[in-house]
Design a protein around this motif. Structure first.
Motif, PDB file in Angstrom:
ATOM      1  N   ALA A 294      46.500  60.036  43.495  1.00  0.00           N
ATOM      2  CA  ALA A 294      46.718  59.537  44.849  1.00  0.00           C
ATOM      3  C   ALA A 294      45.736  60.163  45.829  1.00  0.00           C
ATOM      4  O   ALA A 294      45.340  59.535  46.814  1.00  0.00           O
ATOM      5  CB  ALA A 294      48.153  59.817  45.275  1.00  0.00           C
ATOM      6  N   LEU A 295      45.294  61.415  45.535  1.00  0.00           N
ATOM      7  CA  LEU A 295      44.370  62.110  46.427  1.00  0.00           C
ATOM      8  C   LEU A 295      42.915  61.878  46.051  1.00  0.00           C
ATOM      9  O   LEU A 295      42.044  61.778  46.922  1.00  0.00           O
ATOM     10  CB  LEU A 295      44.675  63.610  46.422  1.00  0.00           C
ATOM     11  N   CYS A 296      42.652  61.809  44.753  1.00  0.00           N
ATOM     12  CA  CYS A 296      41.265  61.767  44.279  1.00  0.00           C
ATOM     13  C   CYS A 296      40.797  60.386  43.856  1.00  0.00           C
ATOM     14  O   CYS A 296      39.606  60.198  43.579  1.00  0.00           O
ATOM     15  CB  CYS A 296      41.088  62.743  43.113  1.00  0.00           C
ATOM     16  N   GLY A 297      41.699  59.438  43.767  1.00  0.00           N
ATOM     17  CA  GLY A 297      41.321  58.099  43.340  1.00  0.00           C
ATOM     18  C   GLY A 297      41.559  57.893  41.849  1.00  0.00           C
ATOM     19  O   GLY A 297      41.748  58.842  41.081  1.00  0.00           O
ATOM     20  N   PHE A 298      41.552  56.624  41.423  1.00  0.00           N
ATOM     21  CA  PHE A 298      41.792  56.300  40.015  1.00  0.00           C
ATOM     22  C   PHE A 298      41.152  54.959  39.709  1.00  0.00           C
ATOM     23  O   PHE A 298      40.781  54.192  40.605  1.00  0.00           O
ATOM     24  CB  PHE A 298      43.288  56.260  39.705  1.00  0.00           C
ATOM     25  N   SER A 299      41.055  54.649  38.422  1.00  0.00           N
ATOM     26  CA  SER A 299      40.572  53.364  37.940  1.00  0.00           C
ATOM     27  C   SER A 299      41.304  53.059  36.649  1.00  0.00           C
ATOM     28  O   SER A 299      41.031  53.683  35.613  1.00  0.00           O
ATOM     29  CB  SER A 299      39.058  53.386  37.713  1.00  0.00           C
ATOM     30  N   ARG A 300      42.225  52.100  36.689  1.00  0.00           N
ATOM     31  CA  ARG A 300      43.024  51.797  35.497  1.00  0.00           C
ATOM     32  C   ARG A 300      43.679  50.418  35.630  1.00  0.00           C
ATOM     33  O   ARG A 300      43.767  49.860  36.721  1.00  0.00           O
ATOM     34  CB  ARG A 300      44.097  52.857  35.284  1.00  0.00           C
ATOM     35  N   VAL A 301      44.122  49.900  34.470  1.00  0.00           N
ATOM     36  CA  VAL A 301      44.851  48.630  34.450  1.00  0.00           C
ATOM     37  C   VAL A 301      46.285  48.911  34.876  1.00  0.00           C
ATOM     38  O   VAL A 301      46.993  49.686  34.235  1.00  0.00           O
ATOM     39  CB  VAL A 301      44.817  47.991  33.046  1.00  0.00           C
ATOM     40  N   LEU A 302      46.705  48.273  35.967  1.00  0.00           N
ATOM     41  CA  LEU A 302      48.044  48.536  36.498  1.00  0.00           C
ATOM     42  C   LEU A 302      49.110  47.632  35.881  1.00  0.00           C
ATOM     43  O   LEU A 302      50.219  48.087  35.586  1.00  0.00           O
ATOM     44  CB  LEU A 302      48.035  48.362  38.020  1.00  0.00           C
ATOM     45  N   VAL A 303      48.811  46.347  35.716  1.00  0.00           N
ATOM     46  CA  VAL A 303      49.798  45.404  35.177  1.00  0.00           C
ATOM     47  C   VAL A 303      49.114  44.372  34.291  1.00  0.00           C
ATOM     48  O   VAL A 303      47.910  44.126  34.420  1.00  0.00           O
ATOM     49  CB  VAL A 303      50.562  44.665  36.306  1.00  0.00           C
ATOM     50  N   LYS A 304      49.892  43.790  33.402  1.00  0.00           N
ATOM     51  CA  LYS A 304      49.457  42.635  32.631  1.00  0.00           C
ATOM     52  C   LYS A 304      50.025  41.401  33.316  1.00  0.00           C
ATOM     53  O   LYS A 304      51.238  41.250  33.458  1.00  0.00           O
ATOM     54  CB  LYS A 304      49.965  42.718  31.189  1.00  0.00           C
ATOM     55  N   HIS A 305      49.150  40.507  33.772  1.00  0.00           N
ATOM     56  CA  HIS A 305      49.580  39.360  34.557  1.00  0.00           C
ATOM     57  C   HIS A 305      50.333  38.349  33.690  1.00  0.00           C
ATOM     58  O   HIS A 305      50.360  38.435  32.460  1.00  0.00           O
ATOM     59  CB  HIS A 305      48.380  38.688  35.231  1.00  0.00           C
ATOM     60  N   LEU A 306      50.939  37.368  34.359  1.00  0.00           N
ATOM     61  CA  LEU A 306      51.760  36.369  33.673  1.00  0.00           C
ATOM     62  C   LEU A 306      50.951  35.466  32.757  1.00  0.00           C
ATOM     63  O   LEU A 306      51.519  34.820  31.867  1.00  0.00           O
ATOM     64  CB  LEU A 306      52.520  35.529  34.714  1.00  0.00           C
ATOM     65  N   ASP A 307      49.642  35.381  32.962  1.00  0.00           N
ATOM     66  CA  ASP A 307      48.806  34.580  32.076  1.00  0.00           C
ATOM     67  C   ASP A 307      48.095  35.430  31.033  1.00  0.00           C
ATOM     68  O   ASP A 307      47.207  34.948  30.329  1.00  0.00           O
ATOM     69  CB  ASP A 307      47.772  33.790  32.888  1.00  0.00           C
ATOM     70  N   GLY A 308      48.467  36.712  30.935  1.00  0.00           N
ATOM     71  CA  GLY A 308      47.914  37.592  29.907  1.00  0.00           C
ATOM     72  C   GLY A 308      46.740  38.428  30.353  1.00  0.00           C
ATOM     73  O   GLY A 308      46.277  39.288  29.593  1.00  0.00           O
ATOM     74  N   ARG A 309      46.199  38.219  31.541  1.00  0.00           N
ATOM     75  CA  ARG A 309      45.064  39.007  32.020  1.00  0.00           C
ATOM     76  C   ARG A 309      45.517  40.401  32.444  1.00  0.00           C
ATOM     77  O   ARG A 309      46.609  40.583  32.974  1.00  0.00           O
ATOM     78  CB  ARG A 309      44.386  38.321  33.212  1.00  0.00           C
ATOM     79  N   GLY A 310      44.657  41.370  32.234  1.00  0.00           N
ATOM     80  CA  GLY A 310      44.918  42.710  32.730  1.00  0.00           C
ATOM     81  C   GLY A 310      44.390  42.855  34.152  1.00  0.00           C
ATOM     82  O   GLY A 310      43.249  42.479  34.438  1.00  0.00           O
ATOM     83  N   ILE A 311      45.185  43.406  35.035  1.00  0.00           N
ATOM     84  CA  ILE A 311      44.778  43.599  36.432  1.00  0.00           C
ATOM     85  C   ILE A 311      44.389  45.063  36.597  1.00  0.00           C
ATOM     86  O   ILE A 311      45.248  45.962  36.626  1.00  0.00           O
ATOM     87  CB  ILE A 311      45.908  43.219  37.394  1.00  0.00           C
ATOM     88  N   LYS A 312      43.072  45.297  36.685  1.00  0.00           N
ATOM     89  CA  LYS A 312      42.550  46.651  36.821  1.00  0.00           C
ATOM     90  C   LYS A 312      42.181  46.917  38.274  1.00  0.00           C
ATOM     91  O   LYS A 312      41.572  46.084  38.935  1.00  0.00           O
ATOM     92  CB  LYS A 312      41.325  46.844  35.925  1.00  0.00           C
ATOM     93  N   VAL A 313      42.560  48.102  38.757  1.00  0.00           N
ATOM     94  CA  VAL A 313      42.293  48.489  40.136  1.00  0.00           C
ATOM     95  C   VAL A 313      41.520  49.798  40.136  1.00  0.00           C
ATOM     96  O   VAL A 313      41.874  50.738  39.410  1.00  0.00           O
ATOM     97  CB  VAL A 313      43.597  48.640  40.937  1.00  0.00           C
ATOM     98  N   SER A 314      40.461  49.850  40.924  1.00  0.00           N
ATOM     99  CA  SER A 314      39.676  51.073  41.089  1.00  0.00           C
ATOM    100  C   SER A 314      39.672  51.447  42.568  1.00  0.00           C
ATOM    101  O   SER A 314      39.262  50.644  43.415  1.00  0.00           O
ATOM    102  CB  SER A 314      38.241  50.878  40.585  1.00  0.00           C
ATOM    103  N   THR A 315      40.134  52.661  42.880  1.00  0.00           N
ATOM    104  CA  THR A 315      40.116  53.129  44.261  1.00  0.00           C
ATOM    105  C   THR A 315      38.937  54.085  44.443  1.00  0.00           C
ATOM    106  O   THR A 315      38.630  54.885  43.551  1.00  0.00           O
ATOM    107  CB  THR A 315      41.429  53.853  44.610  1.00  0.00           C
TER     108      THR A 315
END
Length: 460
Positions: A294-315
């Motif tokens: 939360a302080l330093c940032g991250f980059s990872r797949v948070l959820v698997k969407h309903l159509d099977g795609r991975g939702i990756k977020v990088s802060t």
């Protein structure tokens, strides 16, 4: 024909006379004793006799029949066949000598039944019952769309006799029960001294008004006028549909001659999803990260969407995620459904948004390995409060304390938000000009424990 006439007795007959007459006529017209050609007539007559005995053998129902011509919910024969015996309200309102003619009340109740007259009510075209289907679907089904196929078995009009129920040149006989009309009139009591009428299909001829001899019946439907049909029905759930919606296939229910065909209606309900919650066209999910990310940032797949795609977020480094923050990803919610389907309808390309609620997991107590770790952390993280007003409010002038009266507390507990006392606000609200202070509310620029904003005190 009245009930007493059917049993061939007088209206003054005793209970024993009624029972005796019933036994005599039941033996005479029992269908098992009739020939093949006369069995239908015998069955109809036997039903009339049984119906008459059922009412007249019960003292209460017989008394009601003698008064009204029927009992509540039972067809009185004098009011079942042919034309009405007259206005049933005339006995209660005294005829034309009143300010309102009794026929006004008579027509009033017929209009309540949706008819301008008893003939119009009787002639209204009936409709077969709709078929109702309920299914459970997943959130993925509503996101991607789905075709539901089900096997349907229904009645359709006989393809051989075209709903006639008999051979091509067969000559029908008129039904004596309804006098060939296919309907009978039922008088129903709606209140003390008030009755109304309604029309139902004749049970003897099943609303046809006529019947055929057994040897003349259609070989394919055996005189039933309908046959069974099995087919596959398809229901299309459009992308973006909502739980509880209904899909209607027009005129796919049972068919019957002389009646409009009903519909087949499918209602679908969405099952709970383990990850996503739907609100309108938006999707919500939760994700927990440690304090360091939360302080330093991250980059990872948070959820698997309903159509099977991975939702990756990088802060980006230095972007601080705080408890209760949401990461909003535009256009990754549910498809937005249009109001119609077909060539120019269905789901549009527009979609709602995805909201991921970030939960911050703080380290446990005594998380450091060495005391020097605390010093390092203090050197890395900001130690001063940025808000000058907060600093001013929280700073206590030691000189203002009498003889430096400071008490140190080391024995305390951490209270969570959901563990706070439940305060009932039953005291009257103070007038605007009054000052109201207590131990918790009224701090300058701060909110109370209940989360409501408090007014800031004016600086002197």
């Amino acid at each position: 024909m009245g009930l007493y006439e059917i049993l061939e007795i007088e209206s003054s007959a005793s209970s024993a006379d009624i029972k005796k007459a019933y036994r005599k006529l039941a033996l005479r017209y029992h269908p098992d004793k009739a020939t093949e050609e006369e069995r239908h007539i015998a069955e109809t007559k036997f039903k009339e006799i049984s119906h008459a005995y059922e009412i007249l053998s019960d003292e209460a129902r017989r008394e009601e029949y003698d008064f009204y011509g029927t009992t509540d919910g039972i067809h009185g024969q004098s009011h079942m066949y042919g034309e009405p015996d007259g206005n049933p309200f005339e006995n209660f309102y005294g005829g034309g000598g009143q300010q309102y003619d009794p026929r006004d009340f008579y027509n009033f109740f017929n209009d309540m039944n949706g008819a301008n007259g008893h003939r119009q009510s009787a002639g209204a075209k009936a409709r077969t019952e709709d078929a109702e289907i309920e299914v459970d679907v997943t959130l993925e089904d509503l996101f991607k769309g789905k075709i539901i196929r089900t096997t349907s078995t229904r009645n359709i009009i006989c393809t051989l006799c075209k709903g006639k129920g008999a051979k091509k040149n067969a000559v029908p006989k008129k039904c004596n029960t309804c006098d060939g009309e296919g309907i009978v009139r039922k008088i129903r009591r709606v209140g003390p001294g008030l009755v109304t009428q309604e029309y139902v299909d004749c049970s003897a001829c099943e609303g046809i008004g006529k019947f055929y001899r057994t040897k003349d019946r259609c070989k394919k439907c055996e005189g039933k006028r309908v046959i069974e049909e099995t087919k596959i029905l398809e229901f299309e759930i459009v992308k973006g549909s909502h739980s509880g919606e209904k899909i209607v296939l027009s005129k796919e229910s049972d068919e019957y001659p002389g009646k409009e065909t009903g519909d087949v209606k499918l209602t679908f309900t969405t099952k709970d999803h383990p990850v996503f919650t739907r609100k309108g066209d938006d999707l919500y999910a939760k994700y927990k990260i440690p304090l360091v990310e939360a302080l330093c940032g991250f980059s990872r797949v948070l959820v698997k969407h309903l159509d099977g795609r991975g939702i990756k977020v990088s802060t980006p480094p230095g972007k601080v995620i705080r408890p209760g923050d949401y990461i909003k990803i535009t256009g990754e919610g549910m498809p937005v459904k249009n109001g119609s389907s077909g060539w120019f309808g269905g789901s549009s390309s527009k979609r709602g948004d995805l909201y991921i609620e970030m939960e911050i997991e703080f380290p446990t107590d005594n998380w450091y390995l060495e005391r020097n770790d605390i010093l390092k952390m203090k050197n890395l993280l900001p130690s001063a409060i940025k808000s000058k007003s907060d600093m001013s409010r929280q700073t206590v002038d030691n000189d203002s304390l009498p003889e430096a009266n400071i008490e140190v507390f080391t024995d305390f507990t951490i209270a969570k938000q959901d563990a706070l006392p439940d305060y009932k606000e039953d005291s009257p609200t103070p007038a605007p000009e009054e000052e109201h202070h207590n131990g918790y509310n009224g701090y300058n620029g701060y909110s109370g424990f209940d989360g409501s904003a408090q007014p800031e005190c004016t600086q002197q």
